[in-house]
Enzyme design. Structure first.
Site, PDB file in Angstrom:
ATOM      1  N   GLU A   1      -9.892   2.459  11.995  1.00 20.25           N
ATOM      2  CA  GLU A   1      -8.582   1.782  11.891  1.00 20.25           C
ATOM      3  C   GLU A   1      -7.417   2.764  11.993  1.00 20.25           C
ATOM      4  O   GLU A   1      -6.301   2.371  12.345  1.00 20.25           O
ATOM      5  CB  GLU A   1      -8.468   1.033  10.553  1.00 20.25           C
ATOM      6  CG  GLU A   1      -9.358  -0.181  10.457  1.00 20.25           C
ATOM      7  CD  GLU A   1      -9.154  -0.931   9.147  1.00 20.25           C
ATOM      8  OE1 GLU A   1      -9.493  -2.117   9.111  1.00 20.25           O
ATOM      9  OE2 GLU A   1      -8.663  -0.334   8.153  1.00 20.25           O
TER      10      GLU A   1
ATOM     11  N   HIS B   1      -9.144  -9.318  10.922  1.00 21.15           N
ATOM     12  CA  HIS B   1     -10.522  -9.120  10.448  1.00 21.15           C
ATOM     13  C   HIS B   1     -11.262 -10.454  10.497  1.00 21.15           C
ATOM     14  O   HIS B   1     -11.667 -10.992   9.475  1.00 21.15           O
ATOM     15  CB  HIS B   1     -10.527  -8.576   9.028  1.00 21.15           C
ATOM     16  CG  HIS B   1      -9.707  -7.332   8.822  1.00 21.15           C
ATOM     17  ND1 HIS B   1      -8.336  -7.340   8.762  1.00 21.15           N
ATOM     18  CD2 HIS B   1     -10.071  -6.042   8.670  1.00 21.15           C
ATOM     19  CE1 HIS B   1      -7.884  -6.101   8.574  1.00 21.15           C
ATOM     20  NE2 HIS B   1      -8.925  -5.294   8.516  1.00 21.15           N
TER      21      HIS B   1
ATOM     22  N   HIS C   1      -4.673  -0.906   4.039  1.00 23.57           N
ATOM     23  CA  HIS C   1      -4.434  -2.329   3.773  1.00 23.57           C
ATOM     24  C   HIS C   1      -5.650  -2.980   3.106  1.00 23.57           C
ATOM     25  O   HIS C   1      -5.977  -4.126   3.390  1.00 23.57           O
ATOM     26  CB  HIS C   1      -4.001  -3.061   5.051  1.00 23.57           C
ATOM     27  CG  HIS C   1      -4.968  -3.001   6.201  1.00 23.57           C
ATOM     28  ND1 HIS C   1      -4.576  -2.847   7.506  1.00 23.57           N
ATOM     29  CD2 HIS C   1      -6.320  -3.110   6.240  1.00 23.57           C
ATOM     30  CE1 HIS C   1      -5.636  -2.862   8.288  1.00 23.57           C
ATOM     31  NE2 HIS C   1      -6.710  -3.035   7.547  1.00 23.57           N
TER      32      HIS C   1
ATOM     33  N   HIS D   1     -13.417   5.238   5.444  1.00 22.70           N
ATOM     34  CA  HIS D   1     -14.260   4.266   4.751  1.00 22.70           C
ATOM     35  C   HIS D   1     -15.303   3.715   5.719  1.00 22.70           C
ATOM     36  O   HIS D   1     -15.102   3.688   6.927  1.00 22.70           O
ATOM     37  CB  HIS D   1     -13.465   3.131   4.099  1.00 22.70           C
ATOM     38  CG  HIS D   1     -12.717   2.176   5.006  1.00 22.70           C
ATOM     39  ND1 HIS D   1     -11.778   2.562   5.926  1.00 22.70           N
ATOM     40  CD2 HIS D   1     -12.763   0.816   5.085  1.00 22.70           C
ATOM     41  CE1 HIS D   1     -11.265   1.487   6.524  1.00 22.70           C
ATOM     42  NE2 HIS D   1     -11.858   0.416   6.045  1.00 22.70           N
TER      43      HIS D   1
HETATM   44 FE   LIG Z   1      -8.670  -3.299   8.012  1.00 24.47          FE
END
Ligand SMILES: [Fe+2]
Lengths: 142, 285
Positions: free
Chosen positions: B240, B59, B12, B193
């Site tokens: 995540e 977030h 996302h 990431h």
């Molecule tokens: Fe995220």
């Protein structure tokens, strides 16, 4: 006896746990306030006045003034909260993220296009005993 | 009877949303990423559900540090796209499904998952980017969406095991809802990431691809992976990926049914600082 934190053995990485969150509560809530456009305007117009509204430590305020994101995270900041400081400056995520590394934004962008930073040699603290990527780059390695 | 018919797994990354919003998807940088999304979009158009249960994390746009719920279910009729610091995305309002959400809350909490129930809350890129990936730029999203927020920002975060078991509880809940509804469950975030520190920019394609395989073939074993492995191998924000296990837990093979059918898989580096992944599984109950 302390809590088990196996993630402390990963180099160049700060895990935002409850201890960090306690350190950085005001710092992060300041940063989160920048999700509102009127607060971004106030911060951009008078940074010091805006920072003084938050009961942060002087070190935290200075790290924000310096836009030193590694220091911000060390002092309890979380990247998702504090990226909004960069957003207020008009920066994108590649620019914000690269500022914490040995690379400038363009070199970082190219590194990502080339497949990103390899996990090889970057999994354990002891693998950085001879220096972090910035130190290695300084010495002309890789 | 309501039924979960498929699960979708999707990165996302905010920049993917920017590329769609600004019409940049055919630029050299983005084209390989979006070419790989085409089969998923074709599948999505042919298999539009009534409701998507969309698993993602906030977030720092909805909760902040004042309230840090481990699992929070969106109960409202609508959810507005958040301004995350760069201005809100020009995307449709997300429309919820309050009666199914209420039923899930009732069932899952009685099943020992202590959900936090939330109304009047914005949704950020974690929710809206996967919708854009699948449905591009419609006037209105083609289905209802029940947002399920998972805390993966402030540790301790829920274990992979806990996420998988939550998915199973959600399946039981949906199965017992009387209205005829076609429901999908989407797990979002990842893949490898790292957005912070001197190690930022880490990508681990080998680990990501093994993660895909284990997600499809052996989720019960994958659910035992420790957080520290996600972080060490997949980067600090690669954590995540635990949210994908919620969606996988809702597939019927984990409740005695047949294994799901893999419809599509796509992997591309980079999207901004991230390895973008997508996986679609059709349920075979
Ligand atoms: Fe995220």
């Amino acid at each position: 006896m302390g809590l088990d934190k196996p993630y402390l053995d990963i180099p160049g990485t700060t895990i935002f746990d409850t201890d960090q969150a306690a350190l950085g509560y005001h710092l992060n809530m300041f940063a989160m306030s920048l999700k509102d456009a009127e607060n971004r305007e106030l911060f951009a117009a008078d940074q010091d006045a805006y920072l003084d509204k938050w009961p942060m430590t002087e070190d935290q305020k200075q790290a924000v003034r310096d836009r030193d994101f590694n220091r911000i995270l060390e002092l309890g900041g979380n990247i998702y909260y504090c990226a909004k400081i960069g957003a207020t400056d008009g920066l994108n995520y590649v620019q914000i993220v690269s500022s914490m590394t040995e690379n400038d934004a363009e070199a970082h962008r190219q590194m990502m296009i080339d497949g990103g930073r390899s996990p090889e040699g970057n999994r354990y603290l002891h693998e950085w005993a001879d220096g972090d990527p910035a130190a290695r780059k300084e010495r002309g390695e890789h | 009877m309501a039924q979960i018919t498929a699960s979708v797994y999707s990165s996302h990354v905010p920049l993917i949303g920017v590329a769609i919003d600004k019409g940049m998807t055919q630029e050299e940088y983005f084209k390989p990423l979006f070419d790989g999304y085409e089969p998923g979009r074709d599948w999505a158009a042919a298999n539009t559900p009534d409701v998507v249960i969309l698993v993602f994390n906030d977030h720092a746009n909805a909760f902040g540090l004042d309230i840090v719920p481990t699992f929070a279910l969106g109960m409202s009729e609508t959810f507005e796209p958040a301004d995350e610091g760069w201005g809100a995305r020009p995307v449709p309002t997300v429309v919820g499904h309050p009666t199914l959400a209420a039923h899930i809350a009732h069932s899952v909490i009685q099943d020992d998952f202590d959900l936090t129930l939330v109304n009047n809350i914005p949704v950020d890129h974690g929710c809206t980017v996967p919708l854009s990936v699948m449905y591009d730029q419609p006037e209105a999203w083609p289905c209802k969406v029940i947002p399920l927020f998972i805390n993966v920002v402030q540790y301790p975060i829920p274990s992979g095991r806990r996420c998988l078991e939550l998915g199973k509880a959600i399946r039981r809940a949906v199965d017992s809802f009387d209205e005829d509804l076609n429901v999908q469950i989407w797990g979002t975030g990842g893949m490898s990431h790292q957005l912070q520190g001197q190690r930022a920019g880490l990508i681990n394609a080998e680990w990501d691809n093994a993660f895909f395989d284990r997600m499809v073939n052996d989720p019960e074993d994958l659910a035992n992976m420790e957080h520290v492995e996600y972080v060490r191998e997949g980067g600090s924000e690669g954590i995540e990926l635990v949210m994908w296990l919620v969606a996988r837990g809702a597939m019927s093979d984990l409740a005695g049914g047949a294994p799901p059918t893999e419809v599509h898989r796509h992997y591309h580096v980079p999207a901004s600082n991230t390895a973008a992944g997508q996986l679609i599984l059709e349920d075979n109950s």
